[in-house]
Structure formats: C-alpha cells, structure tokens
Design a protein around this motif. Sequence first.
Motif, PDB file in Angstrom:
ATOM      1  N   ILE A   1      -7.050  17.137  -9.569  1.00  0.00           N
ATOM      2  CA  ILE A   1      -8.170  16.386  -8.975  1.00  0.00           C
ATOM      3  C   ILE A   1      -8.157  14.933  -9.459  1.00  0.00           C
ATOM      4  O   ILE A   1      -8.372  13.997  -8.678  1.00  0.00           O
ATOM      5  N   THR A   2      -7.884  14.754 -10.742  1.00  0.00           N
ATOM      6  CA  THR A   2      -7.872  13.400 -11.288  1.00  0.00           C
ATOM      7  C   THR A   2      -6.812  12.556 -10.592  1.00  0.00           C
ATOM      8  O   THR A   2      -7.045  11.388 -10.251  1.00  0.00           O
ATOM      9  N   ILE A   3      -5.649  13.162 -10.358  1.00  0.00           N
ATOM     10  CA  ILE A   3      -4.581  12.403  -9.695  1.00  0.00           C
ATOM     11  C   ILE A   3      -4.974  12.011  -8.282  1.00  0.00           C
ATOM     12  O   ILE A   3      -4.768  10.863  -7.866  1.00  0.00           O
ATOM     13  N   SER A   4      -5.572  12.943  -7.539  1.00  0.00           N
ATOM     14  CA  SER A   4      -5.917  12.560  -6.166  1.00  0.00           C
ATOM     15  C   SER A   4      -7.016  11.505  -6.166  1.00  0.00           C
ATOM     16  O   SER A   4      -7.009  10.608  -5.322  1.00  0.00           O
ATOM     17  N   ALA A   5      -7.939  11.598  -7.150  1.00  0.00           N
ATOM     18  CA  ALA A   5      -8.977  10.558  -7.237  1.00  0.00           C
ATOM     19  C   ALA A   5      -8.341   9.213  -7.554  1.00  0.00           C
ATOM     20  O   ALA A   5      -8.708   8.181  -6.982  1.00  0.00           O
ATOM     21  N   LEU A   6      -7.352   9.233  -8.437  1.00  0.00           N
ATOM     22  CA  LEU A   6      -6.661   8.005  -8.819  1.00  0.00           C
ATOM     23  C   LEU A   6      -5.949   7.389  -7.610  1.00  0.00           C
ATOM     24  O   LEU A   6      -6.008   6.175  -7.380  1.00  0.00           O
ATOM     25  N   GLY A   7      -5.296   8.250  -6.833  1.00  0.00           N
ATOM     26  CA  GLY A   7      -4.600   7.778  -5.638  1.00  0.00           C
ATOM     27  C   GLY A   7      -5.560   7.135  -4.660  1.00  0.00           C
ATOM     28  O   GLY A   7      -5.303   6.052  -4.126  1.00  0.00           O
ATOM     29  N   LEU A   8      -6.694   7.798  -4.439  1.00  0.00           N
ATOM     30  CA  LEU A   8      -7.721   7.266  -3.538  1.00  0.00           C
ATOM     31  C   LEU A   8      -8.203   5.904  -4.024  1.00  0.00           C
ATOM     32  O   LEU A   8      -8.331   4.954  -3.246  1.00  0.00           O
ATOM     33  N   LEU A   9      -8.469   5.849  -5.323  1.00  0.00           N
ATOM     34  CA  LEU A   9      -9.005   4.631  -5.918  1.00  0.00           C
ATOM     35  C   LEU A   9      -8.030   3.465  -5.748  1.00  0.00           C
ATOM     36  O   LEU A   9      -8.416   2.363  -5.356  1.00  0.00           O
ATOM     37  N   LEU A  10      -6.768   3.757  -6.031  1.00  0.00           N
ATOM     38  CA  LEU A  10      -5.747   2.716  -5.917  1.00  0.00           C
ATOM     39  C   LEU A  10      -5.665   2.193  -4.490  1.00  0.00           C
ATOM     40  O   LEU A  10      -5.619   0.985  -4.240  1.00  0.00           O
ATOM     41  N   ASN A  11      -5.681   3.136  -3.535  1.00  0.00           N
ATOM     42  CA  ASN A  11      -5.598   2.728  -2.134  1.00  0.00           C
ATOM     43  C   ASN A  11      -6.795   1.859  -1.741  1.00  0.00           C
ATOM     44  O   ASN A  11      -6.646   0.849  -1.058  1.00  0.00           O
ATOM     45  N   GLN A  12      -7.991   2.260  -2.197  1.00  0.00           N
ATOM     46  CA  GLN A  12      -9.197   1.476  -1.906  1.00  0.00           C
ATOM     47  C   GLN A  12      -9.082   0.073  -2.494  1.00  0.00           C
ATOM     48  O   GLN A  12      -9.440  -0.913  -1.863  1.00  0.00           O
ATOM     49  N   LEU A  13      -8.564   0.033  -3.719  1.00  0.00           N
ATOM     50  CA  LEU A  13      -8.412  -1.241  -4.416  1.00  0.00           C
ATOM     51  C   LEU A  13      -7.470  -2.168  -3.636  1.00  0.00           C
ATOM     52  O   LEU A  13      -7.752  -3.353  -3.441  1.00  0.00           O
TER      53      LEU A  13
ATOM     54  N   ARG B   1       0.832  -1.217   0.000  1.00  0.00           N
ATOM     55  CA  ARG B   1       0.000   0.000   0.000  1.00  0.00           C
ATOM     56  C   ARG B   1       0.861   1.260   0.000  1.00  0.00           C
ATOM     57  O   ARG B   1       0.567   2.229  -0.688  1.00  0.00           O
ATOM     58  N   LEU B   2       1.947   1.237   0.778  1.00  0.00           N
ATOM     59  CA  LEU B   2       2.884   2.358   0.768  1.00  0.00           C
ATOM     60  C   LEU B   2       3.424   2.573  -0.647  1.00  0.00           C
ATOM     61  O   LEU B   2       3.499   3.693  -1.137  1.00  0.00           O
ATOM     62  N   ALA B   3       3.772   1.460  -1.292  1.00  0.00           N
ATOM     63  CA  ALA B   3       4.342   1.527  -2.631  1.00  0.00           C
ATOM     64  C   ALA B   3       3.329   2.098  -3.623  1.00  0.00           C
ATOM     65  O   ALA B   3       3.703   2.824  -4.543  1.00  0.00           O
ATOM     66  N   GLY B   4       2.043   1.773  -3.417  1.00  0.00           N
ATOM     67  CA  GLY B   4       1.005   2.295  -4.295  1.00  0.00           C
ATOM     68  C   GLY B   4       0.996   3.819  -4.289  1.00  0.00           C
ATOM     69  O   GLY B   4       0.935   4.461  -5.345  1.00  0.00           O
ATOM     70  N   GLY B   5       1.099   4.416  -3.108  1.00  0.00           N
ATOM     71  CA  GLY B   5       1.160   5.874  -3.003  1.00  0.00           C
ATOM     72  C   GLY B   5       2.416   6.415  -3.666  1.00  0.00           C
ATOM     73  O   GLY B   5       2.362   7.390  -4.431  1.00  0.00           O
ATOM     74  N   THR B   6       3.519   5.722  -3.405  1.00  0.00           N
ATOM     75  CA  THR B   6       4.793   6.151  -3.990  1.00  0.00           C
ATOM     76  C   THR B   6       4.738   6.109  -5.514  1.00  0.00           C
ATOM     77  O   THR B   6       5.253   7.010  -6.188  1.00  0.00           O
ATOM     78  N   ALA B   7       4.111   5.074  -6.062  1.00  0.00           N
ATOM     79  CA  ALA B   7       4.058   4.906  -7.515  1.00  0.00           C
ATOM     80  C   ALA B   7       3.494   6.155  -8.172  1.00  0.00           C
ATOM     81  O   ALA B   7       4.054   6.680  -9.129  1.00  0.00           O
ATOM     82  N   ILE B   8       2.382   6.648  -7.633  1.00  0.00           N
ATOM     83  CA  ILE B   8       1.728   7.800  -8.247  1.00  0.00           C
ATOM     84  C   ILE B   8       2.556   9.067  -8.045  1.00  0.00           C
ATOM     85  O   ILE B   8       2.776   9.841  -8.978  1.00  0.00           O
ATOM     86  N   LEU B   9       3.057   9.229  -6.837  1.00  0.00           N
ATOM     87  CA  LEU B   9       3.866  10.414  -6.519  1.00  0.00           C
ATOM     88  C   LEU B   9       5.062  10.533  -7.455  1.00  0.00           C
ATOM     89  O   LEU B   9       5.287  11.576  -8.074  1.00  0.00           O
TER      90      LEU B   9
END
Lengths: 289, 270
Positions: free
Chosen positions: A260-272, A217-225
């Motif tokens: 906004i799209t990026i933050s939505a994407l980040g949220l979505l990935l984390n939920q997934l 999950r940490l890596a998921g956030g890092t990926a987008i950043l």
Amino acid sequence: MTIVLEKPAPARSGPGAPPPHDDTPARGARALRALGRLSRLTLTRSVVVLALFALWELAPRWELADRTFLPPFTEVAAAWWELALDGRLWENTEASLVRSGLGFGLAVLCAVPLGLLIGWYRPLADLLNPLLELFRNTAALALLPVFILLLGIGETSKVAIVLFACTWPILLNTVSAVRTVDPTLIRLARSMDLSAPRLLQKVVLPAALPTVFTGIRLAGGTAILVLVAAEMVGAKAGLGFLINSSQYNFAIPQMYAGIITISALGLLLNQLLLWAERRLTSWRPQPRG
Amino acid sequence: MTAKINLRAVSKAFPARGGRESVLALDGLELDIGAGEFTVVVGPSGCGKSTLLDLLGGLDRPTSGEILLDGAPVTGPGLDRGIVFQQYALLPWRTAAGNVEFGLEATGTPRRERAALAREHLELVGLGGFEDRHPHELSGGMRQRVAIARSLAYDPGVLLMDEPFAALDAQTRESLQDELLRIWERTGKTIVFITHGIDEAVYLGGRVAVLTSRPGRIKDVVPVELGEARAAHADLRSSPEFALHRRQVWQLLHEEVDRAQELEREAVAR
C-alpha cells in the motif's frame, strides 16, 4: 481542478443597513452549487477505491478468500500503523526515496540536455538511433544481474539501475519533442540571427517542454517499479526489502502494508509531477479543470 | 530616392527529387527597391515568392546573382530586416508583450527598455491593454498584430512580409491592411510584401512587381498611383482608379496563373 469556493456574504448588520452586495442571494447559491459540485466530484473519484477496500475487508471475513494470505483491510491498516509507529516504515520509505530520487533526478539532468542535442543535430541522431532503440527495447530489469555484478549489491547498483531505466523514456521523448518543434518558430529565431545555444534555450526547450514532461512522468513510474524489484533482490532496507522480508517471515499484513505504501508513493509522485508540469506549462490552454 | 535593396540577376535552384537535375525556382530577378518604399510582389502559387523572401531575409542563399542591402551583399539573417510570417510564428508560452520583447532580447536591449518598447509597439498596432494575454487567448488578427509589433519593435530598416494576411477573414484582413498602411506612413519602413491577392497588392503597394510562374521572373513592375484617389474615395476599392490598376495587374497575372495550372496538371500527370 480549479473550483473557487466563495464565502457566503455576511448577513445584514442592522435593519437599516443596505446589503453589502446586491447579488448576495445569487452568490450564496453559486457557492452552494460549487460545494455540491465539489462533493459530487470527490464522491465519483473515490467511490471505486472505497468499493475495493470494502471488498478487501469483506472477502476474507466471508471466507471468499483465505484469511491467512489475504487479511482484511483493517488488519493491514493496523499493521501499517504499527510499522509507522515503530519507525520501520519511515526508515524503509526513506531508503527507497533516496535511491529513486537520486536515480530519477540524475536521469532528468542527463537525459534532457542530451535529448536536446541529439534531437537538434540530425547526424548525431542518425548515429545514435540504433543504440537508443536497442536500449529502449531491453527490459531494464533483465540487466539487473549485470549491474549487481559490476557495481556490487550496495547503493550504487540500485541508483544506477533506476538512472538507467529512467533515462530512456525521458531521452526518447525529448528527442521527438525537439524534432516536432514548429518549424516556423525555428525560422523566426534564425531570421533574428540567434545563436544555436540561445535558440535551444529560448525556443526549442520551452516548445519541447510539454512532451519532455510526458517522458518525465513515464520515468517517474519506472523509477519506483525498477527500484522495488531491485530492492527485492539484494538490500537491507527499502520498501521492496520490507515487502520481501515480510513475506519470508510470514508477516502477511506487514507485506500488504508495504505494498500500500508503494502505491501511495507512486500516486504521490505522479501528482507531484503533474503539478510541476502544470506550473511550467501554465501558458497552455487547460483542456479541462 | 536612394535604393535600399538591389536584386542583381538573382537565381535560385533547388535539387530535384532523385537529385539528378535541379529545379529553377527564381530566374534572373532584377529589382531595385527604394528606401521607405512599399513594394508588393504578386505571383501565381508556386512561383517562388516565398523563396524570394527567404533570400531577402538571409535564411537562404541565391544560387547565382546577389542581393544588396544598403549597398552591401546579404550573406545571412540579420536584425536589419524583420520578417512577418503567414503563420504568425508567435511563441505560445510567451505573452503578447513577451513575444514583442523576443526580438528586443536578440538586440541586447536592457530589460526595462524592453518592457517600455513592447508596450509602445503593442499600442501602435492597436493592442494596448493586451500585453499579458497569451497567443491562444487572441484572435488570428490580433496574433498577426502582435507579430507585426514584434518585427517593428527592434527597429529593422526593412520589413519582409510573407502573405501575412492570407489566413485571416476578409473583414479582419481589410482592417489590418489599413493599419499596415498607417504604420508604414508613420514609421517610414521599407516594406516588401508578398501576396497572391491582386486586390491586396493594388491596395497596399506603391509598386507591384508581378512574377511569372515557375521559374519566377519579374514580368513587369506596375507603379500604383492612387494618391489622390485615396483621399477622394472613402471606399477606395470600388473607385475607377483602383479598378484600372487592378485590371492591369490582373491581365499580367492572368496568363501566368493559367500557365501555372497547366504546369501543375503536367506534374501530376507525370
């Protein structure tokens, strides 16, 4: 969240017919209460975000902020919708998704088995630990110029930097997860004369999974950043590119739409990932709904 | 009665802190355990009881001497012995049935047979209907029952039990002791049961081997003959025969406990 909404029992079909359930009123009341709880929960969870949007809308209109640099939320939403309609939004999102998905996926595939091995064979861990510490404490973005120099400004360098940045949290969490597996379980497996690969597969991996997932999950956030930053430096597509080029062309609402799209994407990935984690570790007692 | 397990001058030393000299945990253990016998090993804390169990299980090797199982030296772990641990050692991601099947997977039992054997053995330990529960949904006593079922399911000749009931409350412990005796009578396993409880030792054991405090030696082996008393008394633990055996073991152990505490005090003071 596991709230089961029960359908209220159907009304009596005739005057003489017995009620389908004796506890119909109780069930109805329970369903109503559950509905109330659900709506209250939705309200508590969204009220702050809604307030933020409201502030965003009103601040420029009341001239608390410069309208040129912070357009009201509705203007941004309109720009977002426009971008969505002419296909640019999807085109850029797709580019970002492919890059981050590839880098992130490769990182999971490499780092989890590697982490299992490093955690399991102590001499290997002692040997590699200084190197791991060094890389972990080097900001991945500081290496971005190196990646571009070595791999060019094409897709390879972007996937590679995501892969690089995602590897460390997964690897380090996996190593420490293996180290903290209940020693009694290892003794049990050894007493049954299990081979090392079987032991890793049947005992160590499942026992380590919850901690491994924290790393994922940490890596998921890092990926987008990391990806967005990489796309801002040199790219012809991607959400980072969209934000940056919009800023250069002074298309401020479009820039915010990208953000906004990026933050939505980040949220979505984390939920997934949360959902996947719950599916894979469903044996654990759930702390709260 | 043919001997199932022979301990021949078994000693075990561990490297001490600092690595200068080694600490002797077990010293020249000699013991023959017959097939189908229920042997309890009792000793003060730190006398090397658990070390002995590790050696029997093949998780560790003796420094000198040898352990024979069916006449052949023990060189490593094997599925001819099953260990029941004090901390249950259940895999928390598996259901009760899944945990019982874990040992069967190691023996290469076909899938369908595994499910049937798991159900059968959960039933044997009184957990029929709990096949699909995860360990966190079970009480401590039930967890240990699952662990016992797991060790029985792959049918080892020897059951090694390392203070399996120590973490349970008194009522649960007593009922599991009865259950274990019933299972032992039914299955005819050779059981080596390690405990620090005198009552437990006398209640369960056909023979009780008393270990000395460190280094662990066999001080004496007390045969427990409660056959008639078991049938005559509903409450065996308060029968005079039980009290007699209890006193015998207590006297043997008593001096050792004092000595162990003396050693501990010295170790802390140093």
